[in-house]
Every structure is written in structure tokens, then in C-alpha cells.
Motif scaffolding. Structure first.
Motif, PDB file in Angstrom:
ATOM      1  N   ASN A   1      10.031  -2.335   2.401  1.00 56.02           N
ATOM      2  CA  ASN A   1       9.419  -1.452   1.408  1.00 56.02           C
ATOM      3  C   ASN A   1      10.503  -0.484   0.948  1.00 56.02           C
ATOM      4  OD1 ASN A   1       8.028   0.493   0.008  1.00 56.02           O
ATOM      5  ND2 ASN A   1       6.870   1.234   1.759  1.00 56.02           N
ATOM      6  N   PHE A   2      11.082  -0.728  -0.222  1.00 52.77           N
ATOM      7  CA  PHE A   2      12.239   0.047  -0.678  1.00 52.77           C
ATOM      8  C   PHE A   2      11.879   1.519  -0.876  1.00 52.77           C
ATOM      9  CE2 PHE A   2      13.343  -4.266  -2.007  1.00 52.77           C
ATOM     10  CZ  PHE A   2      14.630  -4.363  -1.498  1.00 52.77           C
ATOM     11  N   GLY A   3      12.783   2.375  -0.435  1.00 54.54           N
ATOM     12  CA  GLY A   3      12.651   3.811  -0.684  1.00 54.54           C
ATOM     13  C   GLY A   3      12.052   4.587   0.454  1.00 54.54           C
ATOM     14  N   SER A   4      10.933   4.144   1.008  1.00 51.05           N
ATOM     15  CA  SER A   4      10.286   4.910   2.067  1.00 51.05           C
ATOM     16  C   SER A   4      10.905   4.603   3.418  1.00 51.05           C
ATOM     17  CB  SER A   4       8.782   4.592   2.108  1.00 51.05           C
ATOM     18  OG  SER A   4       8.582   3.229   2.430  1.00 51.05           O
TER      19      SER A   4
ATOM     20  N   LYS B   1       0.821  -1.213   0.000  1.00 53.60           N
ATOM     21  CA  LYS B   1       0.000   0.000   0.000  1.00 53.60           C
ATOM     22  C   LYS B   1       0.854   1.262   0.000  1.00 53.60           C
ATOM     23  CE  LYS B   1      -3.404  -0.042   2.853  1.00 53.60           C
ATOM     24  NZ  LYS B   1      -4.153   0.003   4.127  1.00 53.60           N
ATOM     25  N   HIS B   2       2.023   1.187   0.673  1.00 53.24           N
ATOM     26  CA  HIS B   2       2.868   2.369   0.798  1.00 53.24           C
ATOM     27  C   HIS B   2       4.054   2.329  -0.152  1.00 53.24           C
ATOM     28  CE1 HIS B   2       0.598   2.368   4.609  1.00 53.24           C
ATOM     29  NE2 HIS B   2       0.700   3.678   4.517  1.00 53.24           N
ATOM     30  N   SER B   3       3.966   1.529  -1.211  1.00 52.11           N
ATOM     31  CA  SER B   3       5.005   1.476  -2.241  1.00 52.11           C
ATOM     32  C   SER B   3       4.473   2.078  -3.527  1.00 52.11           C
ATOM     33  CB  SER B   3       5.450   0.032  -2.495  1.00 52.11           C
ATOM     34  OG  SER B   3       6.000  -0.555  -1.342  1.00 52.11           O
TER      35      SER B   3
ATOM     36  N   GLY C   1       4.912  -0.214  -9.538  1.00 50.33           N
ATOM     37  CA  GLY C   1       6.059  -0.716 -10.283  1.00 50.33           C
ATOM     38  C   GLY C   1       7.306  -0.959  -9.450  1.00 50.33           C
ATOM     39  N   THR C   2       7.220  -0.832  -8.136  1.00 52.19           N
ATOM     40  CA  THR C   2       8.386  -1.046  -7.270  1.00 52.19           C
ATOM     41  C   THR C   2       8.351  -2.451  -6.669  1.00 52.19           C
ATOM     42  OG1 THR C   2       7.223  -0.052  -5.392  1.00 52.19           O
ATOM     43  CG2 THR C   2       8.602   1.409  -6.724  1.00 52.19           C
ATOM     44  N   THR C   3       9.384  -2.762  -5.900  1.00 52.15           N
ATOM     45  CA  THR C   3       9.562  -4.107  -5.352  1.00 52.15           C
ATOM     46  C   THR C   3       9.422  -4.092  -3.833  1.00 52.15           C
ATOM     47  OG1 THR C   3      11.050  -4.730  -7.156  1.00 52.15           O
ATOM     48  CG2 THR C   3      11.161  -6.061  -5.146  1.00 52.15           C
ATOM     49  N   VAL C   4       8.783  -5.126  -3.295  1.00 48.67           N
ATOM     50  CA  VAL C   4       8.722  -5.367  -1.858  1.00 48.67           C
ATOM     51  C   VAL C   4       9.473  -6.670  -1.584  1.00 48.67           C
ATOM     52  CG1 VAL C   4       7.242  -5.943   0.096  1.00 48.67           C
ATOM     53  CG2 VAL C   4       6.579  -4.119  -1.472  1.00 48.67           C
TER      54      VAL C   4
ATOM     55  N   THR D   1      -0.284   8.154   3.090  1.00 45.53           N
ATOM     56  CA  THR D   1       0.098   7.856   1.714  1.00 45.53           C
ATOM     57  C   THR D   1       0.710   9.070   1.026  1.00 45.53           C
ATOM     58  OG1 THR D   1      -2.136   8.418   0.989  1.00 45.53           O
ATOM     59  CG2 THR D   1      -1.688   6.109   1.499  1.00 45.53           C
ATOM     60  N   GLY D   2       0.618  10.217   1.691  1.00 44.70           N
ATOM     61  CA  GLY D   2       1.177  11.453   1.164  1.00 44.70           C
ATOM     62  C   GLY D   2       1.060  12.521   2.210  1.00 44.70           C
TER      63      GLY D   2
END
Length: 358
Positions: free
Chosen positions: A283-286, A256-258, A261-264, A305-306
Motif C-alpha cells: 500500500n504505497f505511501g502509508s 481500504k487504507h489507500s 486514485g492510488t495504486t496497490v 483510517t484517520g
């Protein structure tokens, strides 16, 4: 809640406590008695020196002694009176009330007032959570029920044909209702403190494959990839239904928080030092700020989410995940990881006879 006019008047005026720096109320009362006795003795001695008779000196010294005792005892009991008024206000439903007198003292009264304020804070939070729960559940129930009602009425009136696509829409709304009811049932089990467990041994890799597959199907429109790295030799004991709740909620939260198109990443290994199976869902990035890492596991707390935007759902997913882990004697927490938000799940390979309580 009742009007704040019930708040005790002592909260708005300062009452000085002549004695309040001792660590024991018994010591303060003993000091009060000693001071009053000394003053009475000195007054009686002085009055006799200036020629007053005992019948004249006695009433005056008694009046002075009573005045001193009243002055000191008023400062000692003022916080107790405010505690009484605050308790009455809380009994009427005003959980915003606080006791301000005596909080800076070191004796039992100071400890009592601080404990009372902590209790009032928790009750206010619990009451707010209750109100939020009513609002959340009402909203979550209203949406699928309204959609179901509208679609069924349209089909009954012949406006919409019962095509496979429309029937699938009805099925999706019933699934939403079923999920919400399951959440509420889990919440009631959490309030009870425990739940019955069906313990069995299983292959952990196969278990994760079965858990992830429906999440991948549901997530098809967001093009997320769930990368699984698990040792094929891991076998553990536990209730697969409860553990599936745990991993489904954690992985679904990561999805939900990715961004699309990203990877978990889901990786697991055995910790030989304590016999635990350690799973990390990344969760990559966050990242999750340290101040929020404990808060997100509280009931009805929704993630962002924002900027200024809450995620959907009931806000129960992570709290239910932690509850399921605790039932198995495990833990769920957010750990430091440069790659992104990392939820670490630690579960014992062998289930203990007495599970941890929530």
C-alpha cells in the motif's frame, strides 16, 4: 463482571517476606528450620547459664521457636493466601484482580504469582474481546437487517417499487449478512484450531487474477489500481478457497487504507532457498508502526483510517488471513518497506501432509 470489592485485601497492604531472595522454596524452608533451631539452642544454653531449670527453659524456648516460625511462615504463605482470594474473585467474574505480593521474589511462589498475573491479563483481554465481539456482531447484524426490513416493508406497502436498482440494494444487504456469517463461521473454525482442506495444484497467476477481479469491480468508485507483477511459471498446491480468503482480506485491507486514485502493488516470486512462494501486497505511501504490526492480526482489532477513526468491518479480516496462511504452513507479516505498508505472505509450493495449527 462483578464489583471490584471482590479484590483481595492483600493487594492493598504490604506484607514483608523475611525470606524471599532464594531461588527455591525448599531452600527457604530449610533456612527457616536452621534459624529456628539455632535460636532455640542459643536460648536454652543462655537460660541454663543463668540458672534456669530445664522445665522452665523448655516452654519458653518452644514459644520463641513457634513465634519465629510463624513470623517467617506468614511471609512465605501470604502470597498464597492472596492467590486464593484472587482466584475466588476471578471465579466470580472479576478479571481485573492481580496479585501484588511475592512478585519480586525468585522462588516458586514468585514464579507462580507472576504466571497468575499473566493468566489474569490474558483472561481480562479475552473477556474484553468477547464483549467487543458481541457489540460488533450486534452492530454489524443490525445495520443490514434494518435496511432489509425497511426496504421490504416499503415494497410491501407500495411506497417503493421493486425496480432493478431497489432489488440490487436488497441483494447488497444480503451479501453483507452472508459475509458476516462467513466471518463468524471462520472464527469458529479458528477456535477449533484447524479446518479441512481441499488440496489441489493450480496456476498462481491465474489464481490471483480471479481473486483480484471482484475486488476491482467492488472498488470501482474509488479509482484504485491494482498492479500485478507475478511470474507466469509459478504453480503451487493448496486449498484455493482458503487461500482466496487470505489474499482477498489482505488486498481488500490495502485498498481500504489507500487514498482514492492510488495504486496497490501485488508482486510474487519463488524463493529458491526454502521452496516458498513469496507475495508482497504494498500500500504505497502509508506505513504501519512496528509496535502495531503484531497487534493488527489479533481478532476484532480494527485499523485506523484517520486520527482517532476506526475503519469499518468486523476486525476479523487479518486474523482470518493469518489463520488461512498457517493452515498451509505459511506466514503473514508486515515487513519494512520504504514504499509503504508491505504485507508479506509466504506459502510453501508443495503442501505438507500436516498443516500448521492456528
Amino acid at each position: 463482571m462483578t464489583a471490584k470489592s471482590n479484590r483481595p485485601s492483600g493487594a492493598r497492604r504490604k506484607v514483608v517476606r523475611p525470606i524471599g531472595f532464594f531461588s527455591s522454596l525448599k531452600v527457604e524452608l530449610s533456612v527457616l528450620i536452621v534459624i529456628a533451631t539455632l535460636i532455640v539452642f542459643v536460648m536454652a544454653w543462655i537460660l541454663q547459664k543463668i540458672g534456669w531449670s530445664g522445665w522452665m527453659a523448655m516452654p519458653l524456648t518452644l514459644i520463641v521457636a513457634l513465634g519465629i516460625t510463624y513470623l517467617f511462615s506468614h511471609g512465605l504463605t501470604a502470597p498464597l493466601r492472596q492467590l486464593r482470594d484472587a482466584a475466588n474473585a476471578m471465579a466470580d467474574g472479576d478479571y481485573t484482580v492481580r496479585v501484588h505480593m511475592g512478585t519480586d521474589s525468585n522462588d516458586e511462589i514468585g514464579q507462580l504469582t507472576r504466571a497468575f498475573n499473566d493468566m489474569a491479563e490474558e483472561l481480562q483481554h479475552a473477556d474484553q474481546m468477547r464483549l467487543d465481539m458481541i457489540a460488533n456482531v450486534s452492530h454489524e447484524l443490525r445495520t443490514p437487517v434494518s435496511a432489509l426490513q425497511a426496504m421490504v416493508e416499503n415494497m410491501a406497502d407500495g411506497v417503493v417499487e421493486p425496480t432493478p436498482a431497489n432489488l440490487e440494494g436488497l441483494l447488497n444487504q444480503t451479501h453483507r449478512l452472508s459475509d458476516l456469517i462467513a466471518f463468524l463461521l471462520d472464527l469458529s473454525r479458528m477456535e477449533a484450531g484447524a479446518a479441512s482442506l481441499n488440496i489441489e495444484e493450480f496456476d498462481f497467476r491465474d489464481f490471483l487474477d480471479e481473486t483480484i477481479e471482484p475486488l476491482e469491480i467492488a472498488d470501482a468508485g474509488h479509482a484504485h489500481e491494482i498492479l500485478l507483477r507475478v511470474d507466469d511459471t509459478i504453480r503451487m498446491e493448496g486449498d484455493q478457497d482458503r487461500l482466496r480468503q487470505l489474499f482477498t482480506n489482505i488486498i481488500a485491507n490495502a485498498l481500504k487504507h489507500s487514498a482514492d486514485g492510488t495504486t496497490v502493488l501485488v508482486e510474487a516470486h519463488e524463493d529458491d532457498t526454502d521452496g516458498m512462494v513469496v507475495t508482497n501486497v504494498v500500500n504505497f505511501g502509508s506505513q504501519i508502526p512496528e509496535a502495531e504490526r503484531a497487534v493488527i492480526f489479533r481478532r476484532f482489532v480494527k485499523g485506523k483510517t484517520g486520527p482517532g477513526t476506526e475503519s469499518g468491518g468486523t476486525g476479523l479480516g487479518l486474523s482470518i488471513a493469518r489463520w488461512a496462511a498457517q493452515l498451509h504452513g505459511g506466514t503473514v507479516r508486515v515487513v519494512d518497506d520504504r514504499r509503504g505498508a508491505d504485507f508479506e505472505i509466504r506459502l510453501p509450493k508443495r503442501h505438507e501432509t500436516k498443516p500448521a495449527r492456528s
